[in-house]
Each structure stands twice: as C-alpha cells, then as structure tokens.
Design an enzyme around this catalytic site. Structure first.
Site, PDB file in Angstrom:
ATOM      1  N   ARG A  81       0.849  -1.185   0.000  1.00  0.00           N
ATOM      2  CA  ARG A  81       0.000   0.000   0.000  1.00  0.00           C
ATOM      3  C   ARG A  81       0.887   1.237   0.000  1.00  0.00           C
ATOM      4  O   ARG A  81       1.766   1.375   0.858  1.00  0.00           O
ATOM      5  CB  ARG A  81      -0.911  -0.013   1.236  1.00  0.00           C
ATOM      6  CG  ARG A  81      -1.752   1.248   1.371  1.00  0.00           C
ATOM      7  CD  ARG A  81      -2.704   1.188   2.561  1.00  0.00           C
ATOM      8  NE  ARG A  81      -3.374   2.474   2.678  1.00  0.00           N
ATOM      9  CZ  ARG A  81      -3.188   3.333   3.681  1.00  0.00           C
ATOM     10  NH1 ARG A  81      -2.384   3.036   4.683  1.00  0.00           N
ATOM     11  NH2 ARG A  81      -3.818   4.490   3.692  1.00  0.00           N
ATOM     12  N   HIS A 125      -2.585  11.298   1.033  1.00  0.00           N
ATOM     13  CA  HIS A 125      -2.052  11.038   2.366  1.00  0.00           C
ATOM     14  C   HIS A 125      -1.460  12.339   2.906  1.00  0.00           C
ATOM     15  O   HIS A 125      -0.262  12.438   3.180  1.00  0.00           O
ATOM     16  CB  HIS A 125      -1.001   9.921   2.313  1.00  0.00           C
ATOM     17  CG  HIS A 125      -0.764   9.244   3.621  1.00  0.00           C
ATOM     18  ND1 HIS A 125      -0.909   7.878   3.803  1.00  0.00           N
ATOM     19  CD2 HIS A 125      -0.397   9.728   4.829  1.00  0.00           C
ATOM     20  CE1 HIS A 125      -0.620   7.568   5.053  1.00  0.00           C
ATOM     21  NE2 HIS A 125      -0.312   8.678   5.706  1.00  0.00           N
ATOM     22  N   GLU A 170      -7.023   8.724   6.475  1.00  0.00           N
ATOM     23  CA  GLU A 170      -7.250   9.399   7.754  1.00  0.00           C
ATOM     24  C   GLU A 170      -7.658  10.861   7.629  1.00  0.00           C
ATOM     25  O   GLU A 170      -6.946  11.775   8.078  1.00  0.00           O
ATOM     26  CB  GLU A 170      -5.996   9.276   8.627  1.00  0.00           C
ATOM     27  CG  GLU A 170      -5.606   7.855   8.926  1.00  0.00           C
ATOM     28  CD  GLU A 170      -4.438   7.714   9.882  1.00  0.00           C
ATOM     29  OE1 GLU A 170      -4.195   6.595  10.363  1.00  0.00           O
ATOM     30  OE2 GLU A 170      -3.769   8.728  10.161  1.00  0.00           O
ATOM     31  N   ASN A 296      -7.524   1.967  10.027  1.00  0.00           N
ATOM     32  CA  ASN A 296      -6.232   2.129  10.685  1.00  0.00           C
ATOM     33  C   ASN A 296      -6.464   2.157  12.185  1.00  0.00           C
ATOM     34  O   ASN A 296      -7.222   2.992  12.685  1.00  0.00           O
ATOM     35  CB  ASN A 296      -5.557   3.434  10.258  1.00  0.00           C
ATOM     36  CG  ASN A 296      -5.182   3.446   8.787  1.00  0.00           C
ATOM     37  OD1 ASN A 296      -5.311   2.450   8.086  1.00  0.00           O
ATOM     38  ND2 ASN A 296      -4.697   4.583   8.314  1.00  0.00           N
ATOM     39  N   TYR A 298      -4.483   2.097  16.014  1.00  0.00           N
ATOM     40  CA  TYR A 298      -3.268   2.189  16.810  1.00  0.00           C
ATOM     41  C   TYR A 298      -3.528   2.153  18.312  1.00  0.00           C
ATOM     42  O   TYR A 298      -2.706   1.670  19.070  1.00  0.00           O
ATOM     43  CB  TYR A 298      -2.505   3.479  16.477  1.00  0.00           C
ATOM     44  CG  TYR A 298      -1.896   3.472  15.101  1.00  0.00           C
ATOM     45  CD1 TYR A 298      -0.686   2.840  14.858  1.00  0.00           C
ATOM     46  CD2 TYR A 298      -2.538   4.101  14.038  1.00  0.00           C
ATOM     47  CE1 TYR A 298      -0.115   2.838  13.593  1.00  0.00           C
ATOM     48  CE2 TYR A 298      -1.970   4.098  12.768  1.00  0.00           C
ATOM     49  CZ  TYR A 298      -0.768   3.465  12.555  1.00  0.00           C
ATOM     50  OH  TYR A 298      -0.214   3.456  11.293  1.00  0.00           O
ATOM     51  N   GLU A 350      -3.564   0.047   8.262  1.00  0.00           N
ATOM     52  CA  GLU A 350      -2.406   0.445   9.069  1.00  0.00           C
ATOM     53  C   GLU A 350      -2.566  -0.110  10.478  1.00  0.00           C
ATOM     54  O   GLU A 350      -3.650  -0.071  11.059  1.00  0.00           O
ATOM     55  CB  GLU A 350      -2.252   1.969   9.173  1.00  0.00           C
ATOM     56  CG  GLU A 350      -1.767   2.658   7.918  1.00  0.00           C
ATOM     57  CD  GLU A 350      -1.545   4.145   8.131  1.00  0.00           C
ATOM     58  OE1 GLU A 350      -1.259   4.558   9.288  1.00  0.00           O
ATOM     59  OE2 GLU A 350      -1.650   4.899   7.164  1.00  0.00           O
TER      60      GLU A 350
END
Length: 462
Positions: A81, A125, A170, A296, A298, A350
């Site tokens: 990606r 991005h 994002e 994504n 985290y 991610e």
C-alpha cells in the site's frame, strides 16, 4: 531472533502487506517537475517539526524504489500500500499534468508486478499541493472538485494496474491536526475550520468515487479511516457521556455520512454549526457505495472527565509515541462497526508501533514490536470469528521514515533506515513477519492437501 510461536490461522485468500506514504519516504522534493506540497512548506517552517528536519530526502525512495520493492518481496508479503504525491503528478493541484511524475509511479507498478506484489493505491495522504493551499486549501469547496479530477486521472491511468484505490487516508487527521490544533500542515488552529475541512474532505471523497466510476476504473474503490474505541475511565455518568461524545465526534463523524447520509446527532448537538457550510445535495454525493473500507488502528481513546484526567493502566506498556498498547481495542472496534453499519469487506490498512530502535551488530532487536503485531493479529482473528469480513492486514510501516511533525525521531518500520547512508536493515520484526507469513501459507497448503514447503520470495522459515 526470539523464538515466537504462532497458532493463528488466517484464510488462504488473506492479504498480507506493508504500507508507506509518498511524503514520508519519497524525497526528491523538487525533482522532475514536482511542485511543493503543504508538507514541504510546513516542514521548512522553523519550529514546526520537532527535530528541525524536512522531507527533502526522507528515505530517498524516489531513487531507490527498485531496491525497496526487492525488500518488500523478501518479506513474503503479497501486497503493498502506497500513496501518490498529488503535486508530483499535478504540480499545482490543477492544470497541467506532469508526465515525469506519472512515469515514476508507472515504473513502481511495473516493478511490483515483476515481483507478483499487488498494488494498493491511496490518492491523498495529507500532502495537498501548495498551489491549492494558496487558493484556500480544504477550506475552499473548489478543492473537492479539483480532487475529483485528480482521482479520475489517476484511476484512468492506473485503475487496471492496482487492486484498490483509496480516496483519503485518515481525513480525521487532515482536518483535526491540520486545521484544528495546527500540529500538522497547513498549521491552522481553528476547531470550526476543522469541521468545515472534514466536510469538504468527505465531499471530495464522494465526488472522487463518482469520478473514478465514471472512467470505469477496474480497481476496488474505498476510503481509509483511522478509528478507535472510546472507553470511559470510570462508570460515572460524566465519563460515559464523554466517551460517547468522543466516539461520535471521531468514528461516527466520518462513518455516518458515508454509510447513513448524515452526521451523528450527538456530535451535532455539541458543536457550533452556524459557520458550517453544507449544500443541499452534499450527503447524496458523500454516500457512495464502498467496495472496501480501510481501517487504521493504533490505540483506544481512554476518556476521563476528572482533573487531572485519569490515565489507563497501560498493562502492555506504551509505544515510543506515548500511545497505550491495547490490542483488544482492535477487536472491539471491528465488532462495533460490524454491528452499526452495513460494512463492505474490510482491510486493516495500518497498524504498527514506534520504538526507539537501535542498530547493534547489524541487528535490530525489537521483540516488543513482534509481540505488538501478534497480539493485534489475534484481535483481528477474534473479530473475524464474530463475523467481521476482514480481508487483509498491512503493517505500518515498511520503512522507518519521516514521521510528520516528529521528523525522523520516531521509528515505525519493519526495516531500519540509517538516514545518513540510506542503508536498509531488516529488523527482527521483519524476519518474524516474513516467517509468520510463510508458516501461514505452508499451513494453508497443507490443509488444502498440498505439499508443505518453503513458500514466498525468500522461502524463509524459522
């Protein structure tokens, strides 16, 4: 390398990948006709990047892409990606296209195909062309239409050569960190502006989806959202209400317009909407069917209304970013999304951790990263057992890179980068990931009645 055992068993069709973004690795900031982006401007502004660095060279991927594709292939992954730098292919964000910029991505795609690595492309991005920022950036509604034109051109050229195209990565960060608190480019600190930007980002997503479908791009189309659960610190009514609001203002603020054609009422009640400009048919444009959703993950949001706020116990510790390691939040998030929305296939686009990695004797011992990845894969497997259609996992990131306003101080990569020499070194986590994928494939071939043997570009095992 530590001897880790793994009992996870993913479907044979599961996608295993690594991820990067253009500004963080490419360098070549002004070569071959590339125009400046807002991150070029921001990183060259004194005081904006913690270590005073910029993205002029980054990982020099623009010149070393062939070497980097060899690295990707050595990991046994079958997918990569990456993002396109808008200002590399259209220097001002409108007007003439830059053929040398498109040629770079064409060469990259050729090299990936040589290695049987499937390409997953992200259009945006965070690196808006400075030419568009000079015209108001994402506060200017016209930027959404420029983005749709850009999306159509990329899809026309590359839509048959990539598996997926994501419109945005994002948008929460683009809006809230770029315009809400000024932490990211373009460095605006105005929470109301952040709301307007989030709306224009969503609008640009919907317009781009329509534009790409109009050129009949064969690639699957979607968006990548950073998401998290919101855990109240206590059972108090105040903490529970604050956690609900946090979830509404982050996850639901982007999911509801795409899947339900509206913003969440709980969030709307808590904000000043008098300065928010929404046109009559905007939600019809935003609510386009997705072929996939990129998630994504985290960390979770741990929400406390106490002063000072109560902090989580962080039983598994913190990453070098100061983020709590909370793998079960991945499963909790995926199951919550599955309950609330009619989801398309999901990719974990991610997931990863920053560590203060050090190269010693030609090796990087990052056992904590191995534990991090394994525990999050277990959380994904748990969600899949509960019915969530997860199709793949992309570790963030392939390389240590320019970590936005942290500069080069934070290392997320499976591959250690010596920025002075651009030497790449596989960390222990990269060796583990390579072996893990090989074992997955070997086990699946065994279940299918085929011979078990070394699988993948390097045939690596433990």
């Amino acid at each position: 390398m530590p001897n880790h055992t793994d009992k996870l068993d993913f479907p044979a069709s599961f996608t295993w990948g690594v991820a990067t973004s253009a500004f963080q690795i490419e360098g070549a900031a002004a070569e071959d006709g590339k125009g400046p982006s807002i991150w070029d401007t921001f990183s060259h502004t004194p005081g904006k990047v913690i270590d005073g660095s910029n993205g002029d060279v980054a990982c020099d991927h623009y010149h070393r892409y062939a070497e980097d594709v060899e690295l990707i292939a050595s990991l046994n992954v079958n997918a990569y990606r990456f993002s396109v730098s808008w200002s590399r292919v259209q220097p001002d964000g409108h007007g003439a296209w830059n053929e040398k910029g498109f040629d770079f991505y064409s060469r990259l795609l050729d090299k990936l195909r040589e290695k049987n690595i499937t390409a997953h492309l992200t259009l945006y991005h965070w690196d808006l062309p400075q030419g568009l920022q000079d015209m108001g950036g994402w506060l200017n509604r016209d930027t959404a239409h420029h983005f749709a034109a850009y999306a159509a051109e990329v899809a026309r050229r590359f839509g048959a050569r990539v598996a997926t195209i994501a419109t945005h990565n994002e948008p929460w960060c683009s809006a809230n960190l770029g315009y809400g608190n000024g932490q990211f480019a373009p460095g605006v600190a105005d929470p109301v502006a952040a709301l307007q930007v989030s709306h224009h980002l969503l609008l640009s997503h919907g317009l781009a989806m329509q534009a790409m479908r109009a050129v009949k791009a064969p690639a699957k189309l979607g968006i990548v959202l950073n998401q998290w659960t919101a855990t109240p610190a206590t059972d108090s009514a105040a903490d529970k209400a604050a956690a609900d609001l946090e979830y509404a203002r982050s996850v639901q603020w982007f999911m509801d317009p795409i899947f339900k054609g509206r913003y969440p009422e709980l969030a709307l009640k808590a904000i000043d909407t008098t300065r928010l400009s929404i046109f009559e048919n905007d939600f019809k444009d935003i609510q386009q069917p997705l072929d996939f959703l990129g998630v994504n993950y985290y960390f979770r949001a741990f929400v406390s209304t106490e002063t000072p706020p109560r902090l989580p116990e962080a039983k598994l510790g913190l990453t070098d970013m100061g983020w709590e390691i909370y793998p079960q939040g991945m499963s909790e998030l995926l199951q919550a999304l599955h309950r609330e929305y009619q989801l398309p296939p999901v990719y974990i686009t991610e997931n990863g951790m920053a560590e203060a990695d050090q190269l010693a004797g030609g090796r990087v011992d990052d056992a904590r990263r191995i534990d991090y990845v394994r525990s999050h894969l277990q959380a994904i497997a748990t969600a899949m057992e509960q019915g969530v259609d997860v199709r793949g996992y992309f570790y963030w990131s392939l390389l240590d890179n320019f970590e936005w306003n942290s500069g080069y101080a934070k290392r997320f990569g499976l591959v250690y980068v010596d920025y002075a020499t651009q030497q790449r070194t596989l960390k222990d986590s990269a060796l583990w990931y390579r072996s893990f994928i090989a074992r997955q494939r070997a086990g699946q071939y065994h279940h299918a009645g085929k011979a078990v043997g070394a699988v993948g570009a390097s045939g690596a095992g433990e």
